[in-house]
Design a protein around this motif. Structure first.
Motif, PDB file in Angstrom:
ATOM      1  N   LEU A  78     -47.971 -27.972 -35.047  1.00  0.00           N
ATOM      2  CA  LEU A  78     -49.413 -28.169 -34.910  1.00  0.00           C
ATOM      3  C   LEU A  78     -49.665 -29.021 -33.662  1.00  0.00           C
ATOM      4  O   LEU A  78     -49.061 -30.088 -33.511  1.00  0.00           O
ATOM      5  N   PHE A  79     -50.511 -28.524 -32.783  1.00  0.00           N
ATOM      6  CA  PHE A  79     -50.851 -29.252 -31.560  1.00  0.00           C
ATOM      7  C   PHE A  79     -52.282 -29.773 -31.620  1.00  0.00           C
ATOM      8  O   PHE A  79     -53.191 -29.052 -32.040  1.00  0.00           O
ATOM      9  N   HIS A  80     -52.448 -31.009 -31.199  1.00  0.00           N
ATOM     10  CA  HIS A  80     -53.780 -31.594 -31.110  1.00  0.00           C
ATOM     11  C   HIS A  80     -53.868 -32.457 -29.866  1.00  0.00           C
ATOM     12  O   HIS A  80     -52.870 -33.014 -29.405  1.00  0.00           O
ATOM     13  N   GLY A 117     -41.790 -17.917 -27.011  1.00  0.00           N
ATOM     14  CA  GLY A 117     -42.304 -16.859 -27.871  1.00  0.00           C
ATOM     15  C   GLY A 117     -43.097 -17.315 -29.077  1.00  0.00           C
ATOM     16  O   GLY A 117     -43.185 -16.587 -30.081  1.00  0.00           O
ATOM     17  N   PHE A 118     -43.665 -18.516 -29.000  1.00  0.00           N
ATOM     18  CA  PHE A 118     -44.530 -18.965 -30.093  1.00  0.00           C
ATOM     19  C   PHE A 118     -45.805 -18.122 -30.138  1.00  0.00           C
ATOM     20  O   PHE A 118     -46.259 -17.630 -29.104  1.00  0.00           O
ATOM     21  N   THR A 119     -46.354 -17.964 -31.311  1.00  0.00           N
ATOM     22  CA  THR A 119     -47.654 -17.326 -31.478  1.00  0.00           C
ATOM     23  C   THR A 119     -48.694 -18.428 -31.566  1.00  0.00           C
ATOM     24  O   THR A 119     -48.571 -19.339 -32.384  1.00  0.00           O
ATOM     25  N   LYS A 120     -49.723 -18.355 -30.707  1.00  0.00           N
ATOM     26  CA  LYS A 120     -50.766 -19.376 -30.688  1.00  0.00           C
ATOM     27  C   LYS A 120     -51.857 -19.026 -31.696  1.00  0.00           C
ATOM     28  O   LYS A 120     -52.405 -17.932 -31.670  1.00  0.00           O
ATOM     29  N   ASN A 127     -42.484 -14.133 -39.597  1.00  0.00           N
ATOM     30  CA  ASN A 127     -41.211 -14.813 -39.348  1.00  0.00           C
ATOM     31  C   ASN A 127     -41.091 -15.403 -37.946  1.00  0.00           C
ATOM     32  O   ASN A 127     -40.064 -15.952 -37.583  1.00  0.00           O
ATOM     33  N   SER A 128     -42.153 -15.265 -37.148  1.00  0.00           N
ATOM     34  CA  SER A 128     -42.066 -15.809 -35.790  1.00  0.00           C
ATOM     35  C   SER A 128     -42.466 -17.281 -35.785  1.00  0.00           C
ATOM     36  O   SER A 128     -42.948 -17.817 -36.781  1.00  0.00           O
ATOM     37  N   ASP A 129     -42.240 -17.927 -34.640  1.00  0.00           N
ATOM     38  CA  ASP A 129     -42.618 -19.336 -34.497  1.00  0.00           C
ATOM     39  C   ASP A 129     -44.120 -19.424 -34.238  1.00  0.00           C
ATOM     40  O   ASP A 129     -44.636 -18.707 -33.391  1.00  0.00           O
ATOM     41  N   TRP A 130     -44.771 -20.311 -34.959  1.00  0.00           N
ATOM     42  CA  TRP A 130     -46.229 -20.410 -34.840  1.00  0.00           C
ATOM     43  C   TRP A 130     -46.637 -21.762 -34.260  1.00  0.00           C
ATOM     44  O   TRP A 130     -46.145 -22.812 -34.680  1.00  0.00           O
ATOM     45  N   ALA A 131     -47.575 -21.699 -33.318  1.00  0.00           N
ATOM     46  CA  ALA A 131     -48.156 -22.915 -32.747  1.00  0.00           C
ATOM     47  C   ALA A 131     -49.631 -22.962 -33.128  1.00  0.00           C
ATOM     48  O   ALA A 131     -50.455 -22.228 -32.592  1.00  0.00           O
ATOM     49  N   PHE A 132     -49.947 -23.790 -34.113  1.00  0.00           N
ATOM     50  CA  PHE A 132     -51.346 -23.959 -34.504  1.00  0.00           C
ATOM     51  C   PHE A 132     -51.996 -24.951 -33.530  1.00  0.00           C
ATOM     52  O   PHE A 132     -51.376 -25.940 -33.139  1.00  0.00           O
ATOM     53  N   VAL A 133     -53.245 -24.658 -33.152  1.00  0.00           N
ATOM     54  CA  VAL A 133     -53.945 -25.554 -32.234  1.00  0.00           C
ATOM     55  C   VAL A 133     -55.210 -26.104 -32.897  1.00  0.00           C
ATOM     56  O   VAL A 133     -56.082 -25.343 -33.321  1.00  0.00           O
ATOM     57  N   SER A 134     -55.260 -27.433 -32.979  1.00  0.00           N
ATOM     58  CA  SER A 134     -56.448 -28.142 -33.485  1.00  0.00           C
ATOM     59  C   SER A 134     -56.939 -27.617 -34.841  1.00  0.00           C
ATOM     60  O   SER A 134     -58.131 -27.426 -35.028  1.00  0.00           O
ATOM     61  N   THR A 170     -43.326 -24.777 -43.662  1.00  0.00           N
ATOM     62  CA  THR A 170     -43.517 -26.226 -43.694  1.00  0.00           C
ATOM     63  C   THR A 170     -43.730 -26.667 -42.251  1.00  0.00           C
ATOM     64  O   THR A 170     -43.196 -26.061 -41.326  1.00  0.00           O
ATOM     65  N   LEU A 171     -44.516 -27.705 -42.094  1.00  0.00           N
ATOM     66  CA  LEU A 171     -44.813 -28.175 -40.744  1.00  0.00           C
ATOM     67  C   LEU A 171     -43.611 -28.928 -40.181  1.00  0.00           C
ATOM     68  O   LEU A 171     -43.173 -29.929 -40.729  1.00  0.00           O
ATOM     69  N   ASP A 172     -43.056 -28.404 -39.079  1.00  0.00           N
ATOM     70  CA  ASP A 172     -41.895 -29.060 -38.464  1.00  0.00           C
ATOM     71  C   ASP A 172     -42.322 -30.219 -37.590  1.00  0.00           C
ATOM     72  O   ASP A 172     -41.634 -31.237 -37.514  1.00  0.00           O
ATOM     73  N   LYS A 173     -43.427 -30.050 -36.894  1.00  0.00           N
ATOM     74  CA  LYS A 173     -43.845 -31.072 -35.937  1.00  0.00           C
ATOM     75  C   LYS A 173     -45.345 -31.051 -35.717  1.00  0.00           C
ATOM     76  O   LYS A 173     -45.945 -29.980 -35.679  1.00  0.00           O
ATOM     77  N   PHE A 174     -45.906 -32.214 -35.577  1.00  0.00           N
ATOM     78  CA  PHE A 174     -47.308 -32.370 -35.174  1.00  0.00           C
ATOM     79  C   PHE A 174     -47.228 -33.036 -33.805  1.00  0.00           C
ATOM     80  O   PHE A 174     -46.787 -34.175 -33.686  1.00  0.00           O
ATOM     81  N   ILE A 175     -47.596 -32.301 -32.781  1.00  0.00           N
ATOM     82  CA  ILE A 175     -47.543 -32.867 -31.431  1.00  0.00           C
ATOM     83  C   ILE A 175     -48.942 -33.269 -30.985  1.00  0.00           C
ATOM     84  O   ILE A 175     -49.848 -32.437 -30.920  1.00  0.00           O
ATOM     85  N   HIS A 176     -49.106 -34.553 -30.733  1.00  0.00           N
ATOM     86  CA  HIS A 176     -50.409 -35.052 -30.301  1.00  0.00           C
ATOM     87  C   HIS A 176     -50.347 -35.557 -28.863  1.00  0.00           C
ATOM     88  O   HIS A 176     -49.476 -36.356 -28.525  1.00  0.00           O
ATOM     89  N   PHE A 177     -51.274 -35.066 -28.047  1.00  0.00           N
ATOM     90  CA  PHE A 177     -51.360 -35.517 -26.651  1.00  0.00           C
ATOM     91  C   PHE A 177     -52.376 -36.645 -26.575  1.00  0.00           C
ATOM     92  O   PHE A 177     -53.538 -36.451 -26.909  1.00  0.00           O
ATOM     93  N   THR A 178     -51.913 -37.813 -26.184  1.00  0.00           N
ATOM     94  CA  THR A 178     -52.833 -38.945 -26.097  1.00  0.00           C
ATOM     95  C   THR A 178     -53.304 -39.127 -24.659  1.00  0.00           C
ATOM     96  O   THR A 178     -52.544 -38.953 -23.702  1.00  0.00           O
TER      97      THR A 178
END
Ligand SMILES: [Zn+2]
Length: 216
Positions: free
Chosen positions: A5-7, A26-29, A80-87, A108-116
């Motif tokens: 998850l990206f925020h 190859g992530f799906t946005k 089954n692909s890698d997913w990148a959720f945005v906001s 399951t959520l592997d990572k929450f990446i937050h850009f500060t």
């Protein structure tokens, strides 16, 4: 099968970073804005309701409705692909809804990446953006400068800045964003999946940090 998850606040370069990850790995946005747009175009009744009852009236679409639309939207992607959720988690009440959404597709959520983004950097970035009031072309002093300083390449109109690029608006938007995101970050920090990345270095440097955080 990764789930990330990206925020990040407006101006943090979040979309550029997600696009890079999608291109290289190859992530799906997956974002709610696109979900609502696509389903609306297809005449989905929930998306039509979100558009007619909220979006056109300038009201935030209620969380239940957003997640109903998101749940339908994600079924169309390779499960089954890698997913990148945005906001996808903009308010604290959406945390359990996001949990439920993931559970229903066995993820399951592997990572929450937050850009500060610091207030100084946010103001600086906005101040570099210009646009043409005639043809709406956009320019950026650093990344996409006009050929002749201060005038549009296409029609010679004097360039100007948007009202929402003013210092006060930029600061108030960033402060509002930070107020909303803080309890959400606290929850994911607690769960041990949060990675906070400083959004002030170059696109390449930030990308390298994202790649490191994803474990590649
Ligand atoms: Zn122009």
């Amino acid at each position: 099968m990764r789930t990330v998850l990206f925020h990040g606040p407006s101006g943090s370069g979040k979309d550029t970073q997600v696009d890079l990850i999608c291109e290289k790995f190859g992530f799906t946005k997956i974002g709610t804005g696109e979900a609502m747009r696509k389903l609306y175009e297809e005449g989905d009744p929930d998306a039509v309701r979100a558009h007619d009852d909220y979006a056109v009236k300038g009201i935030f679409v209620e969380s239940e409705l957003i997640y109903k639309i998101a749940a339908k939207y994600i079924t169309r992607f390779d499960q089954n692909s890698d997913w990148a959720f945005v906001s996808l988690v903009r308010k604290a009440d959406q945390i359990p809804m996001f949990d439920e959404l993931l559970k229903n597709c066995n993820r399951t959520l592997d990572k929450f990446i937050h850009f500060t983004l610091s207030e100084e950097e946010a103001v600086l970035r906005r101040s570099l953006r210009w646009y043409c009031p005639t043809c709406q072309a956009t320019y950026h002093e650093q990344f996409k400068p006009e050929k002749v300083k201060g005038v549009c390449d296409k029609d010679g109109t004097k360039l100007t800045q948007r009202d929402d690029d003013s210092k006060e608006t930029t600061l108030s938007l960033l402060r509002e964003y930070n107020k909303d995101i803080e309890p959400i970050l606290a929850e994911y920090r607690n769960r041990g999946v949060l990675a906070e990345i400083d959004a002030s270095p170059s696109i390449e440097e930030i990308h390298a940090e994202v790649v490191k955080q994803l474990g590649y």
